[in-house]
Design an enzyme around this catalytic site. Structure first.
Site, mmCIF file in Angstrom:
data_model
loop_
_atom_site.group_PDB
_atom_site.id
_atom_site.type_symbol
_atom_site.label_atom_id
_atom_site.label_comp_id
_atom_site.label_asym_id
_atom_site.label_seq_id
_atom_site.Cartn_x
_atom_site.Cartn_y
_atom_site.Cartn_z
ATOM 1 N N ASP A 13 -83.459 -41.390 30.991
ATOM 2 C CA ASP A 13 -83.512 -40.127 30.284
ATOM 3 C C ASP A 13 -81.478 -40.004 30.169
ATOM 4 O O ASP A 13 -81.540 -39.680 31.246
ATOM 5 C CB ASP A 13 -83.817 -38.747 30.811
ATOM 6 C CG ASP A 13 -84.114 -37.608 29.948
ATOM 7 O OD1 ASP A 13 -83.899 -38.150 28.471
ATOM 8 O OD2 ASP A 13 -84.754 -36.668 29.980
ATOM 9 N N ASN A 15 -79.574 -40.099 27.680
ATOM 10 C CA ASN A 15 -79.088 -40.768 26.675
ATOM 11 C C ASN A 15 -77.498 -39.560 26.034
ATOM 12 O O ASN A 15 -76.866 -40.316 26.047
ATOM 13 C CB ASN A 15 -79.164 -41.545 25.805
ATOM 14 C CG ASN A 15 -79.918 -42.550 26.384
ATOM 15 O OD1 ASN A 15 -79.627 -43.220 27.375
ATOM 16 N ND2 ASN A 15 -81.143 -43.498 26.278
ATOM 17 N N GLY A 16 -79.011 -39.064 25.411
ATOM 18 C CA GLY A 16 -77.856 -37.515 24.521
ATOM 19 C C GLY A 16 -76.992 -36.774 25.362
ATOM 20 O O GLY A 16 -75.443 -37.033 24.403
ATOM 21 N N ARG A 17 -77.034 -36.466 26.499
ATOM 22 C CA ARG A 17 -76.016 -35.783 27.328
ATOM 23 C C ARG A 17 -74.736 -36.508 27.564
ATOM 24 O O ARG A 17 -73.821 -36.343 27.355
ATOM 25 C CB ARG A 17 -77.149 -35.077 28.011
ATOM 26 C CG ARG A 17 -77.678 -33.645 28.254
ATOM 27 C CD ARG A 17 -78.333 -33.267 29.434
ATOM 28 N NE ARG A 17 -79.695 -34.214 29.429
ATOM 29 C CZ ARG A 17 -80.620 -34.264 30.279
ATOM 30 N NH1 ARG A 17 -80.390 -34.066 31.278
ATOM 31 N NH2 ARG A 17 -81.944 -34.969 29.985
ATOM 32 N N ARG A 26 -74.908 -39.100 19.712
ATOM 33 C CA ARG A 26 -75.864 -39.113 20.487
ATOM 34 C C ARG A 26 -76.323 -40.340 20.410
ATOM 35 O O ARG A 26 -76.360 -41.285 21.603
ATOM 36 C CB ARG A 26 -77.616 -38.214 19.816
ATOM 37 C CG ARG A 26 -77.126 -36.308 20.506
ATOM 38 C CD ARG A 26 -78.760 -35.946 19.654
ATOM 39 N NE ARG A 26 -80.077 -36.461 20.573
ATOM 40 C CZ ARG A 26 -79.866 -36.662 22.286
ATOM 41 N NH1 ARG A 26 -79.540 -35.265 22.283
ATOM 42 N NH2 ARG A 26 -81.000 -36.653 21.873
ATOM 43 N N ASN A 61 -91.669 -38.448 21.252
ATOM 44 C CA ASN A 61 -89.855 -38.717 20.233
ATOM 45 C C ASN A 61 -89.456 -38.689 18.335
ATOM 46 O O ASN A 61 -88.735 -38.710 18.587
ATOM 47 C CB ASN A 61 -89.537 -39.582 21.348
ATOM 48 C CG ASN A 61 -88.657 -39.933 22.251
ATOM 49 O OD1 ASN A 61 -88.901 -40.752 23.051
ATOM 50 N ND2 ASN A 61 -88.500 -38.622 23.109
ATOM 51 N N TRP A 62 -91.451 -38.829 18.064
ATOM 52 C CA TRP A 62 -91.323 -38.547 16.502
ATOM 53 C C TRP A 62 -90.638 -37.499 15.921
ATOM 54 O O TRP A 62 -90.056 -37.199 14.698
ATOM 55 C CB TRP A 62 -92.191 -39.138 15.701
ATOM 56 C CG TRP A 62 -92.299 -40.811 16.178
ATOM 57 C CD1 TRP A 62 -93.476 -41.289 17.215
ATOM 58 C CD2 TRP A 62 -92.628 -41.825 15.717
ATOM 59 N NE1 TRP A 62 -93.821 -41.833 17.744
ATOM 60 C CE2 TRP A 62 -92.343 -42.651 16.070
ATOM 61 C CE3 TRP A 62 -91.384 -42.084 14.681
ATOM 62 C CZ2 TRP A 62 -92.918 -44.230 15.739
ATOM 63 C CZ3 TRP A 62 -91.391 -43.338 14.235
ATOM 64 C CH2 TRP A 62 -91.953 -44.413 14.991
ATOM 65 N N ARG A 64 -87.832 -36.263 16.653
ATOM 66 C CA ARG A 64 -86.248 -35.531 16.621
ATOM 67 C C ARG A 64 -85.690 -36.569 14.804
ATOM 68 O O ARG A 64 -86.878 -36.604 14.562
ATOM 69 C CB ARG A 64 -85.545 -37.416 17.078
ATOM 70 C CG ARG A 64 -86.288 -36.831 19.166
ATOM 71 C CD ARG A 64 -85.476 -38.158 19.808
ATOM 72 N NE ARG A 64 -85.530 -37.392 21.636
ATOM 73 C CZ ARG A 64 -85.196 -37.305 22.185
ATOM 74 N NH1 ARG A 64 -84.262 -38.304 22.301
ATOM 75 N NH2 ARG A 64 -85.338 -37.374 23.347
ATOM 76 N N ARG A 180 -90.050 -33.357 35.785
ATOM 77 C CA ARG A 180 -91.155 -33.108 35.115
ATOM 78 C C ARG A 180 -91.183 -34.989 34.384
ATOM 79 O O ARG A 180 -90.567 -35.831 34.057
ATOM 80 C CB ARG A 180 -91.108 -32.672 33.324
ATOM 81 C CG ARG A 180 -89.972 -32.657 32.396
ATOM 82 C CD ARG A 180 -90.490 -32.371 30.773
ATOM 83 N NE ARG A 180 -88.634 -31.847 29.870
ATOM 84 C CZ ARG A 180 -87.403 -31.347 30.276
ATOM 85 N NH1 ARG A 180 -87.652 -30.175 30.809
ATOM 86 N NH2 ARG A 180 -86.669 -31.348 29.857
ATOM 87 N N GLU A 193 -95.388 -42.533 44.160
ATOM 88 C CA GLU A 193 -93.825 -41.099 44.430
ATOM 89 C C GLU A 193 -93.021 -41.763 43.320
ATOM 90 O O GLU A 193 -93.044 -42.448 42.726
ATOM 91 C CB GLU A 193 -93.265 -42.223 45.834
ATOM 92 C CG GLU A 193 -93.989 -42.830 46.723
ATOM 93 C CD GLU A 193 -94.913 -41.404 47.775
ATOM 94 O OE1 GLU A 193 -94.252 -40.754 47.325
ATOM 95 O OE2 GLU A 193 -96.215 -41.926 48.270
HETATM 96 C C1 IPE Z 1 -88.748 -38.391 28.081
HETATM 97 O O1 IPE Z 1 -87.406 -38.196 27.447
HETATM 98 C C2 IPE Z 1 -89.040 -40.394 27.157
HETATM 99 C C3 IPE Z 1 -88.397 -40.881 27.257
HETATM 100 C C4 IPE Z 1 -87.334 -41.176 28.570
HETATM 101 C C5 IPE Z 1 -88.838 -42.333 26.384
HETATM 102 P P1 IPE Z 1 -87.303 -37.577 27.209
HETATM 103 O O2 IPE Z 1 -86.071 -36.265 26.903
HETATM 104 O O3 IPE Z 1 -88.710 -37.896 25.286
HETATM 105 O O4 IPE Z 1 -88.480 -35.982 27.466
HETATM 106 P P2 IPE Z 1 -88.097 -34.610 27.036
HETATM 107 O O5 IPE Z 1 -88.236 -33.795 25.988
HETATM 108 O O6 IPE Z 1 -86.928 -34.103 28.001
HETATM 109 O O7 IPE Z 1 -89.570 -33.508 28.072
HETATM 110 C C1 IPE Z 2 -83.422 -40.756 26.742
HETATM 111 O O1 IPE Z 2 -82.232 -40.121 26.732
HETATM 112 C C2 IPE Z 2 -83.504 -41.647 24.994
HETATM 113 C C3 IPE Z 2 -84.817 -41.502 25.008
HETATM 114 C C4 IPE Z 2 -85.880 -40.790 24.827
HETATM 115 C C5 IPE Z 2 -84.951 -42.133 23.806
HETATM 116 P P1 IPE Z 2 -82.282 -38.283 25.435
HETATM 117 O O2 IPE Z 2 -82.195 -39.011 24.337
HETATM 118 O O3 IPE Z 2 -84.104 -38.349 25.717
HETATM 119 O O4 IPE Z 2 -81.009 -37.891 26.154
HETATM 120 P P2 IPE Z 2 -80.929 -36.541 26.677
HETATM 121 O O5 IPE Z 2 -82.665 -35.865 27.232
HETATM 122 O O6 IPE Z 2 -81.180 -35.312 25.180
HETATM 123 O O7 IPE Z 2 -80.146 -36.133 27.425
HETATM 124 MG MG MG Z 3 -84.464 -36.238 26.987
#
Ligand code: IPE
Ligand code: IPE
Ligand code: MG
Length: 228
Positions: A13, A15-17, A26, A61-62, A64, A180, A193
């Site tokens: 998790d 990547n976007g940030r 993103r 994730n769909w 998005r 989470r 763990e």
């Molecule tokens: C969990 O990350 C899914 C993946 C890493 C593929 P998300 O970014 O989708 O989770 P939430 O929305 O913060 O719970």
């Molecule tokens: C995880 O990074 C990749 C996927 C869920 C596909 P995010 O895209 O959720 O990154 P944040 O949480 O927005 O930073």
């Molecule tokens: Mg995320």
């Protein structure tokens, strides 16, 4: 010798940030995250991990933007094609967890091909959790079990999960600081763990993985029993 987990699951998790902090789109974060995936697969293999499950794309994730979804799925395809030589060289086995029927056909084809091409390799197993949701996996497993007309038991559900021969994860890591589970390995992770890392996935290195394993090695796993 330090106790190394047999199976590690990673919620990749942040990547976007990572991209947003740099004022970039993103999608740049996903591109960088892909490089990290390659780096961490190599590291995990070097450290003697037997199974590595990577949470690539969830059933949620769909939700998005279509452009982001298409970009991520396009990257998955590129990854599968580009890394196959490396997987062959190190005899890594690619596996899939998730709802294959819900994937675009051109992605499903590449996933199947990678799994088929590497199925006899005896190196680390890399399980790609793609269009994966823990609840969805359990529902599909129960449906399969019910269709067999047998009494539903825990063993029967476990036997109908996506990869019944893969042992439950010992350690589940989440990057980017969120506490989470986001629908990852709900059944299999019952006694895993957990390790939360503040570092964003694109910034993750072998050092971060070693820190997670060191933390794991200090834990006392009890599985509900009294440990003397
Ligand atoms: C969990 O990350 C899914 C993946 C890493 C593929 P998300 O970014 O989708 O989770 P939430 O929305 O913060 O719970
Ligand atoms: C995880 O990074 C990749 C996927 C869920 C596909 P995010 O895209 O959720 O990154 P944040 O949480 O927005 O930073
Ligand atoms: Mg995320």
């Amino acid at each position: 010798m330090m106790q190394v987990p047999c199976h590690i699951g990673i919620i990749m998790d942040g990547n976007g940030r990572w991209a947003q902090r740099r004022g970039r789109p993103r999608t740049d974060g996903h591109l960088e995250g892909l490089k990290t995936a390659r780096r961490i697969v190599e590291s995990a293999n070097r450290l003697g991990i037997c199974y590595l499950t990577l949470y690539v794309f969830s059933t949620e994730n769909w939700k998005r933007a279509e452009s982001e979804v298409n970009f991520i799925l396009g990257l998955v395809k590129r990854y599968l094609v580009a890394e196959l030589d490396y997987y062959r060289k190190d005899r890594l086995r690619v596996r899939f967890a998730g709802d294959m029927a819900g994937l675009p056909p051109e992605i499903a084809v590449e996933v199947r091909k990678a799994c088929e091409d590497t199925k006899d390799y005896d190196g680390m197993n890399v399980v790609l959790a793609l269009n994966y949701g823990g609840r969805d996996e359990i529902v599909r497993a129960v449906c399969k079990a019910a269709a067999a007309g047998k009494e539903i038991t825990g063993e029967l559900i476990a036997a109908n999960l996506d990869n019944p021969d893969v042992p439950d994860p010992d350690l589940i890591i989440r990057t980017a600081g969120e506490f989470r589970i986001s629908n990852f390995l709900l059944w299999e992770g019952a006694y895993a763990e957990y390790y939360i890392s503040d570092a964003l996935w694109p910034d993750w290195t072998e050092e971060n993985l070693k820190d997670a394993i060191t933390s794991y090695a200090k834990r006392e796993r009890k599985f509900g029993a009294i440990v003397k």
